[in-house]
Write an enzyme that holds these catalytic residues in place. Structure first.
Site, PDB file in Angstrom:
ATOM      1  N   GLU A  75       8.105   6.000  -2.212  1.00 22.29           N
ATOM      2  CA  GLU A  75       8.840   5.049  -1.366  1.00 22.29           C
ATOM      3  C   GLU A  75       9.278   3.816  -2.193  1.00 22.29           C
ATOM      4  OE1 GLU A  75       6.453   3.290   1.739  1.00 22.29           O
ATOM      5  OE2 GLU A  75       8.214   2.755   2.921  1.00 22.29           O
ATOM      6  N   LYS A  78      13.972   5.129   7.379  1.00 29.09           N
ATOM      7  CA  LYS A  78      12.575   5.118   7.885  1.00 29.09           C
ATOM      8  C   LYS A  78      12.533   4.823   9.389  1.00 29.09           C
ATOM      9  CE  LYS A  78       8.215   2.835   6.565  1.00 29.09           C
ATOM     10  NZ  LYS A  78       7.583   2.103   5.455  1.00 29.09           N
ATOM     11  N   CYS A  84       6.733   7.172   4.754  1.00 27.00           N
ATOM     12  CA  CYS A  84       5.414   6.511   4.814  1.00 27.00           C
ATOM     13  C   CYS A  84       4.782   6.401   6.202  1.00 27.00           C
ATOM     14  CB  CYS A  84       5.472   5.149   4.130  1.00 27.00           C
ATOM     15  SG  CYS A  84       3.791   4.548   3.814  1.00 27.00           S
TER      16      CYS A  84
END
Ligand code: URP
Length: 414
Positions: free
Chosen positions: A143, A218, A255
């Site tokens: 990330e 994300k 994540c």
């Protein structure tokens, strides 16, 4: 060695371990167990801890010498494993070679931003070369790989690292994609030029011809501990895209999205065969969750999960607090690496080092996804209609939980 000297050495070791969130000086849990258990005990513990693939422990892959040379010269961990599937009568095996890269930053966060970024590029070059020359088909980086993970600071100057989707990080990786006929997933801090320079946490998918196939932003933004990312970017607006590449159908769950089972589910419903989870997370916060969540997602959704985490401790110029009562501090703690791959049949690879840069290479026969679906029938038995109904009610303001109280709940026991 006398007692005082041994105690002194133990103290030094334990101080070093503490700064890395410990596991007692070992590079990984797998290593710790292997070095300390008798072989028959290690075999049995591994059967439960990393599972069996087609009834056997995972086999390792022999890589070209160049990869080992680069790993030795540049000091990165290099491990390689192979997931098998059963042979089928009507379908050829669909073996894909996947590479995952974890790394620490390359210069102190006080260095000039341009130098920091360049130093990360320089550090990654030999690791990407090792992946490419090992025949990796799909490579994924960690990330926001092109910068320190500065979001703990809440200082806006780190936004300078953000780049458009076709920016210098993409250009840097496009060359490798072309050179090695490799799909590359590049998670960056994105600056959306067409929408007022808005910042996103984005994964760019570069095709094996060096083209940009698309991007995913994300979905779930953390507000936990020092992870103050919501100060920088909002929840993504790209849904749950699955990218059909030359080597299989892939998706990216960035994540913190790994804590959300419905996020994993949606990528599965769209047909993902491999879901990558590029991450940045620290030991104190999430290390016990790390292997469980990935493995569970792979099992529940009948796809492979490829998990990547940063390595090392990143210290920032100004101390910060995060409203949790802790004293002001200048770092997140230890990013524990431990990148690994989980398979739909509940087997998984050992993890890369929790302290060093690393490249994990994994062969996976994607036929395993359908074979597990046929065997376990999770899709057939999922009762999606029932849950769609529950969720449709739940999101309404007048929703009331379905609770049946024991009418004798408050009766005193005799
Ligand atoms: N980068 C990120 O989303 N980290 C959040 C912490 C965690 O999910 O473990």
């Amino acid at each position: 060695m006398d007692d005082t000297k041994r105690k002194e050495e133990e103290q030094v070791m334990s101080n070093e371990d503490d700064s890395k969130g410990s596991i007692c000086g070992y590079d990984s849990l797998h290593r710790l167990l292997k070095d300390n258990l008798k072989p028959h005990l290690f075999h049995e513990v591994s059967r439960l801890l990393t599972g069996l693939n087609c009834g056997k422990p995972l086999e390792t892959i022999v890589l070209p010498e160049l990869a080992s040379t680069l790993s030795a010269e540049h000091g990165f961990d290099l491990q390689a494993f192979c997931f098998q599937a059963d042979k089928e009568l009507l379908r050829e095996p669909r073996v894909v070679r996947v590479g995952l890269i974890q790394n620490s930053i390359a210069l102190p966060t006080t260095a000039h931003f341009a130098d920091q970024k360049k130093a990360i590029f320089d550090k990654l070059r030999p690791i990407i070369e090792a992946a490419g020359s090992s025949g990796v088909n799909i490579l994924c980086l960690q990330e926001a790989w092109m910068m320190p993970f500065a979001f703990c600071t809440r200082e806006k100057r780190w936004c300078e690292f953000a780049e458009p989707v076709d920016g210098e990080s993409t250009e840097f990786l496009q060359c490798f994609a072309l050179k090695y006929n490799m799909v590359i997933i590049s998670p960056i801090l994105e600056r959306d030029i067409n929408h007022g320079e808005v910042i996103w946490n984005t994964a760019v998918v570069i095709g094996n011809h060096g083209n940009v196939i698309g991007k995913h932003r994300k979905n779930h933004i953390p507000r936990v501990g020092d992870f103050n990312e919501s100060t920088y970017y909002m929840e993504g607006n790209t849904g749950h895209p699955v990218f059909e590449t030359a080597f299989g159908k892939i998706a990216i769950n960035i994540c913190y999205g790994r804590h959300h089972p419905l996020n994993w589910l949606a990528f599965g419903l769209n047909g993902a065969e491999i879901v990558f989870n590029p991450s940045a997370t620290v030991g104190e916060l999430s290390e016990p969750m790390w292997p469980i969540e990935a493995r569970n997602a792979a099992i529940a959704n009948s796809y492979f999960v490829a998990s990547i985490n940063r390595v090392g401790t990143e210290t920032f110029p100004n101390a910060f607090t995060s409203g949790d009562g802790k004293p002001a501090h200048a770092d997140f703690g230890h990013f524990y690496g431990s990148s690994h791959v989980s398979a739909p049949d509940s087997s998984c690879t050992p993890s890369l080092s929790r302290n060093r840069d690393g490249l994990l290479i994994t062969d996976m026969d994607l036929n395993l996804c359908r074979q597990v679906k046929d065997r376990w029938g999770f899709r057939m038995t999922a009762r999606y209609d029932m849950y769609a109904d529950t969720l449709a009610h739940y999101v309404k303001p007048d929703f009331e939980p379905q609770i049946i109280s024991d009418p004798l709940l408050h009766k005193k026991s005799l």
